[in-house]
Motif scaffolding. Sequence first.
Motif, mmCIF file in Angstrom:
data_model
loop_
_atom_site.group_PDB
_atom_site.id
_atom_site.type_symbol
_atom_site.label_atom_id
_atom_site.label_comp_id
_atom_site.label_asym_id
_atom_site.label_seq_id
_atom_site.Cartn_x
_atom_site.Cartn_y
_atom_site.Cartn_z
ATOM 1 N N ALA A 19 0.833 -1.193 0.000
ATOM 2 C CA ALA A 19 0.000 0.000 0.000
ATOM 3 C C ALA A 19 0.864 1.238 0.000
ATOM 4 O O ALA A 19 1.879 1.295 0.688
ATOM 5 N N SER A 20 0.467 2.224 -0.794
ATOM 6 C CA SER A 20 1.205 3.470 -0.773
ATOM 7 C C SER A 20 0.777 4.310 0.429
ATOM 8 O O SER A 20 1.554 5.075 0.954
ATOM 9 N N VAL A 21 -0.467 4.129 0.870
ATOM 10 C CA VAL A 21 -0.979 4.841 2.039
ATOM 11 C C VAL A 21 -1.808 3.865 2.866
ATOM 12 O O VAL A 21 -2.691 3.195 2.347
ATOM 13 N N PHE A 22 -1.476 3.757 4.152
ATOM 14 C CA PHE A 22 -2.270 2.932 5.061
ATOM 15 C C PHE A 22 -2.459 3.718 6.337
ATOM 16 O O PHE A 22 -1.497 4.187 6.933
ATOM 17 N N GLU A 23 -3.712 3.878 6.721
ATOM 18 C CA GLU A 23 -4.029 4.637 7.930
ATOM 19 C C GLU A 23 -4.907 3.812 8.848
ATOM 20 O O GLU A 23 -5.793 3.093 8.384
ATOM 21 N N VAL A 24 -4.651 3.953 10.122
ATOM 22 C CA VAL A 24 -5.513 3.367 11.138
ATOM 23 C C VAL A 24 -6.042 4.521 11.975
ATOM 24 O O VAL A 24 -5.266 5.253 12.584
ATOM 25 N N GLU A 25 -7.349 4.688 11.945
ATOM 26 C CA GLU A 25 -7.987 5.707 12.770
ATOM 27 C C GLU A 25 -8.540 5.003 14.006
ATOM 28 O O GLU A 25 -9.280 4.032 13.882
ATOM 29 N N ILE A 26 -8.180 5.494 15.181
ATOM 30 C CA ILE A 26 -8.630 4.881 16.426
ATOM 31 C C ILE A 26 -9.588 5.839 17.119
ATOM 32 O O ILE A 26 -9.260 7.006 17.344
ATOM 33 N N VAL A 27 -10.770 5.327 17.432
ATOM 34 C CA VAL A 27 -11.813 6.121 18.064
ATOM 35 C C VAL A 27 -12.153 5.472 19.397
ATOM 36 O O VAL A 27 -12.472 4.279 19.448
ATOM 37 N N GLU A 28 -12.065 6.229 20.483
ATOM 38 C CA GLU A 28 -12.473 5.718 21.793
ATOM 39 C C GLU A 28 -13.951 6.017 21.967
ATOM 40 O O GLU A 28 -14.346 7.143 22.218
ATOM 41 N N ASP A 29 -14.744 4.971 21.837
ATOM 42 C CA ASP A 29 -16.195 5.087 21.861
ATOM 43 C C ASP A 29 -16.755 4.954 23.272
ATOM 44 O O ASP A 29 -17.583 5.736 23.699
ATOM 45 N N ASP A 30 -16.300 3.921 23.998
ATOM 46 C CA ASP A 30 -16.830 3.671 25.336
ATOM 47 C C ASP A 30 -15.877 2.721 26.067
ATOM 48 O O ASP A 30 -15.122 1.988 25.440
ATOM 49 N N GLY A 31 -15.908 2.757 27.366
ATOM 50 C CA GLY A 31 -15.041 1.896 28.164
ATOM 51 C C GLY A 31 -13.773 2.622 28.587
ATOM 52 O O GLY A 31 -13.408 3.647 28.021
ATOM 53 N N ASP A 32 -13.106 2.062 29.577
ATOM 54 C CA ASP A 32 -11.884 2.673 30.128
ATOM 55 C C ASP A 32 -10.643 2.089 29.455
ATOM 56 O O ASP A 32 -9.861 1.367 30.065
ATOM 57 N N TRP A 33 -10.470 2.395 28.185
ATOM 58 C CA TRP A 33 -9.341 1.893 27.411
ATOM 59 C C TRP A 33 -8.045 2.602 27.780
ATOM 60 O O TRP A 33 -6.969 2.124 27.429
ATOM 61 N N ALA A 34 -8.100 3.705 28.508
ATOM 62 C CA ALA A 34 -6.897 4.467 28.874
ATOM 63 C C ALA A 34 -5.954 3.641 29.743
ATOM 64 O O ALA A 34 -4.752 3.903 29.773
ATOM 65 N N ARG A 35 -6.472 2.644 30.416
ATOM 66 C CA ARG A 35 -5.621 1.820 31.280
ATOM 67 C C ARG A 35 -4.733 0.859 30.499
ATOM 68 O O ARG A 35 -3.863 0.205 31.071
ATOM 69 N N VAL A 36 -4.946 0.747 29.190
ATOM 70 C CA VAL A 36 -4.114 -0.117 28.342
ATOM 71 C C VAL A 36 -2.962 0.726 27.806
ATOM 72 O O VAL A 36 -3.178 1.644 27.021
ATOM 73 N N GLY A 37 -1.755 0.438 28.254
ATOM 74 C CA GLY A 37 -0.595 1.216 27.841
ATOM 75 C C GLY A 37 -0.284 1.080 26.363
ATOM 76 O O GLY A 37 -0.375 -0.008 25.805
ATOM 77 N N ASP A 38 0.039 2.190 25.728
ATOM 78 C CA ASP A 38 0.478 2.245 24.338
ATOM 79 C C ASP A 38 -0.492 1.560 23.376
ATOM 80 O O ASP A 38 -0.079 0.902 22.426
ATOM 81 N N ILE A 39 -1.775 1.724 23.638
ATOM 82 C CA ILE A 39 -2.786 1.034 22.843
ATOM 83 C C ILE A 39 -2.751 1.440 21.372
ATOM 84 O O ILE A 39 -2.944 0.609 20.486
ATOM 85 N N ASP A 40 -2.474 2.721 21.098
ATOM 86 C CA ASP A 40 -2.438 3.163 19.705
ATOM 87 C C ASP A 40 -1.375 2.408 18.913
ATOM 88 O O ASP A 40 -1.635 1.960 17.789
ATOM 89 N N SER A 41 -0.192 2.243 19.484
ATOM 90 C CA SER A 41 0.884 1.514 18.790
ATOM 91 C C SER A 41 0.549 0.040 18.635
ATOM 92 O O SER A 41 0.826 -0.552 17.585
ATOM 93 N N LEU A 42 -0.031 -0.564 19.663
ATOM 94 C CA LEU A 42 -0.417 -1.972 19.577
ATOM 95 C C LEU A 42 -1.388 -2.199 18.424
ATOM 96 O O LEU A 42 -1.222 -3.130 17.618
ATOM 97 N N ILE A 43 -2.393 -1.347 18.341
ATOM 98 C CA ILE A 43 -3.402 -1.473 17.287
ATOM 99 C C ILE A 43 -2.799 -1.168 15.925
ATOM 100 O O ILE A 43 -2.992 -1.922 14.963
ATOM 101 N N ASP A 44 -2.068 -0.078 15.822
ATOM 102 C CA ASP A 44 -1.476 0.313 14.542
ATOM 103 C C ASP A 44 -0.530 -0.767 14.016
ATOM 104 O O ASP A 44 -0.599 -1.140 12.844
ATOM 105 N N ASN A 45 0.344 -1.284 14.867
ATOM 106 C CA ASN A 45 1.293 -2.318 14.434
ATOM 107 C C ASN A 45 0.579 -3.580 13.973
ATOM 108 O O ASN A 45 0.956 -4.173 12.948
ATOM 109 N N ALA A 46 -0.432 -4.008 14.699
ATOM 110 C CA ALA A 46 -1.164 -5.218 14.325
ATOM 111 C C ALA A 46 -1.930 -5.018 13.021
ATOM 112 O O ALA A 46 -1.916 -5.889 12.141
ATOM 113 N N ALA A 47 -2.596 -3.880 12.879
ATOM 114 C CA ALA A 47 -3.365 -3.616 11.654
ATOM 115 C C ALA A 47 -2.452 -3.535 10.438
ATOM 116 O O ALA A 47 -2.747 -4.123 9.386
ATOM 117 N N ARG A 48 -1.345 -2.829 10.576
ATOM 118 C CA ARG A 48 -0.396 -2.719 9.456
ATOM 119 C C ARG A 48 0.182 -4.081 9.070
ATOM 120 O O ARG A 48 0.302 -4.401 7.891
#
Length: 170
Positions: free
Chosen positions: A9-38
């Motif tokens: 892919a020339s461009v790959f984006e992962v948009e992360i939206v916090e909809d509900d729940g206390d996801w802030a307690r998961v450290g470095d969640i953006d990187s975990l999700i981005d790395n797995a999706a990519r």
Amino acid sequence: MPASGKARASVFEVEIVEDDGDWARVGDIDSLIDNAARAAFEAAGDGHKTAIVTVALSSDANVAALNERFRGKAKPTNVLSFPVGNGAPGGQLGDIIMALETLEREAAEQGIPFEHHLQHLVVHGVLHLLGYDHETAADAERMEAIEIEVLSNLGVANPYTGALETGTKD
């Protein structure tokens, strides 16, 4: 073109939206999700030049409502994937919605790190957006093989056996 012969892919984006729940307690969640999706996209996203995936971090209550509305199942599930289909504007592949409480419960029941379970389900969701499914045994085997390889590259044990796969398969 990469040595593997697969176009990337020339461009790959992962948009992360916090909809509900206390996801802030998961450290470095953006990187975990981005790395797995990519990683999932790189392994299975042939033919897509541009791709955008939205991952909504939600709660059991919200996911249960979506699961009932779109799948007729009045209960929460760990992850839902909603592909947008062919011809979507701007390369949007679709949405992945994750239920915090279900992910936490499953990780605890399986005795695995929450972060590994999260990455597995992100990979699983991206594969669904790319058209993979597990409706037949053959389809499930194909999808699981990709999941195992991608997760191994992320340092995550095989979610089906608990073993860390090493080396390449022929």
